[in-house]
Design a protein around this motif. Structure first.
Motif, PDB file in Angstrom:
ATOM      1  N   MET A   1       0.839  -1.187   0.000  1.00 40.06           N
ATOM      2  CA  MET A   1       0.000   0.000   0.000  1.00 40.06           C
ATOM      3  C   MET A   1       0.879   1.245   0.000  1.00 40.06           C
ATOM      4  N   PRO A   2       0.489   2.289  -0.745  1.00 38.22           N
ATOM      5  CA  PRO A   2       1.266   3.539  -0.759  1.00 38.22           C
ATOM      6  C   PRO A   2       1.277   4.183   0.618  1.00 38.22           C
ATOM      7  N   LEU A   3       2.443   4.550   1.063  1.00 38.22           N
ATOM      8  CA  LEU A   3       2.587   5.130   2.399  1.00 38.22           C
ATOM      9  C   LEU A   3       1.845   6.461   2.511  1.00 38.22           C
ATOM     10  N   LEU A   4       1.884   7.275   1.446  1.00 43.39           N
ATOM     11  CA  LEU A   4       1.301   8.608   1.512  1.00 43.39           C
ATOM     12  C   LEU A   4      -0.222   8.594   1.488  1.00 43.39           C
ATOM     13  N   THR A   5      -0.834   7.449   1.212  1.00 43.15           N
ATOM     14  CA  THR A   5      -2.292   7.385   1.236  1.00 43.15           C
ATOM     15  C   THR A   5      -2.826   7.172   2.648  1.00 43.15           C
ATOM     16  N   LEU A   6      -1.949   6.884   3.602  1.00 41.31           N
ATOM     17  CA  LEU A   6      -2.368   6.684   4.984  1.00 41.31           C
ATOM     18  C   LEU A   6      -2.595   8.026   5.668  1.00 41.31           C
ATOM     19  N   ASP A   7      -3.718   8.161   6.351  1.00 40.80           N
ATOM     20  CA  ASP A   7      -4.028   9.363   7.119  1.00 40.80           C
ATOM     21  C   ASP A   7      -3.699   9.079   8.586  1.00 40.80           C
ATOM     22  N   PRO A   8      -2.633   9.668   9.152  1.00 44.86           N
ATOM     23  CA  PRO A   8      -2.260   9.369  10.545  1.00 44.86           C
ATOM     24  C   PRO A   8      -3.374   9.640  11.548  1.00 44.86           C
ATOM     25  N   ARG A   9      -4.158  10.703  11.349  1.00 42.08           N
ATOM     26  CA  ARG A   9      -5.219  11.018  12.300  1.00 42.08           C
ATOM     27  C   ARG A   9      -6.326   9.969  12.274  1.00 42.08           C
ATOM     28  N   LEU A  10      -6.695   9.528  11.072  1.00 46.40           N
ATOM     29  CA  LEU A  10      -7.720   8.503  10.958  1.00 46.40           C
ATOM     30  C   LEU A  10      -7.227   7.181  11.522  1.00 46.40           C
TER      31      LEU A  10
END
Length: 279
Positions: free
Chosen positions: A81-90
């Motif tokens: 999975m692309p790392l930048l698609t992860l939302d840390p807050r979510l």
């Protein structure tokens, strides 16, 4: 007839305009080339370079109970999975909801690409019950008054349950600040605290080892004072009412505590004994 020769200044201005048009054209094509190269590089890094390809790129630390595999399952991460698609807050909110932890920190690290998750375990301080549409639910509360389900508490603990003598009945989220106050003073009441019970209207009842049931009233500004009176009575009252069978104590008015005593036998004398005050 040959055209008239142009003045030197006119020819120079024409040459300058031509040079400026050519320079703008070159700059335009440079911009197009650089933009295409940057887009291609960014797409390549996003798809290939900044990608989580395996669970080994997820670092989970700080918890003695939650493993990397449990954190990945709770976050529903799928690889690659692309790392930048992860939302840390979510992701943080999902982990707080699913795991028995009170604090979560999520960081995306680019070089090398990985995901760092730092957890702080919840500290169970009491067993708990709450009313739901399906009936009473059994669980626990942590030191911040938060609800912990039995399944969350069992996570990573090999099925063992924490040892705690206090039971919180009628837990609701609005009672969390009061639970924190009461739990923080459980060893400062002069008698072991057994039960904290919240009525639907917010009335608080305690059960202690030496005084039995104690009505504290609501969670208002006098709560700390009522607890001080309770501590005093825990040391003085048992000696004064020994053998009288005190059923309960009402500290709703800390200036005039009331004892709930058994009703006297018929003809024994004082019919008002069931509501005696304490001097």
């Amino acid at each position: 007839m040959s055209p008239a020769p142009q003045a030197p200044g006119v020819e120079r201005r024409r040459q300058l305009r031509l040079q400026r048009r050519q320079e703008r054209l070159r700059n335009f094509w440079r911009l197009v080339v650089f933009s295409a190269a940057a887009a291609g590089l960014g797409y390549g890094l996003l798809r290939q370079g900044w990608t989580l390809s395996s669970p080994s790129q997820v670092d989970v630390s700080g918890s003695e109970r939650v493993s990397r595999e449990q954190a990945i399952a709770a976050a529903e991460l799928r690889f690659p999975m692309p790392l930048l698609t992860l939302d840390p807050r979510l992701l943080r909110a999902e982990l707080l909801d699913a795991l028995p932890v009170e604090q979560v920190t999520v960081q995306r690290l680019i070089l090398p690409p990985r995901l760092r998750i730092e957890l702080v375990d919840r500290q169970v301080v009491a067993r708990a019950e709450r009313r739901t549409a399906k009936g009473n639910e059994q669980g626990y509360v942590d030191r911040l008054g938060n609800w912990i389900s039995s399944s969350q508490q069992a996570m990573g603990s090999s099925g063992s349950q924490p040892e705690t003598a206090v039971l919180v009945q009628g837990w609701q989220a609005r009672f969390k600040p009061t639970i924190v106050k009461l739990i923080s003073r459980r060893n400062d009441l002069g008698s072991p605290l057994r039960t904290i019970r919240f009525e639907p209207d917010g009335t608080i009842w305690l059960t202690t080892g030496s005084l039995g049931e104690v009505k504290l009233g609501g969670a208002d500004g006098d709560l700390a004072r009522r607890l001080d009176v309770l501590r005093y009575l825990s040391g003085e009252l048992p000696k004064r009412v020994q053998g009288q069978g005190v059923r309960s104590i009402d500290l709703s008015d800390p200036d005039q505590p009331e004892l709930g005593l058994p009703a006297p036998a018929v003809g024994s004398g004082n019919p008002k004994q069931a509501g005696n005050g304490v001097d």
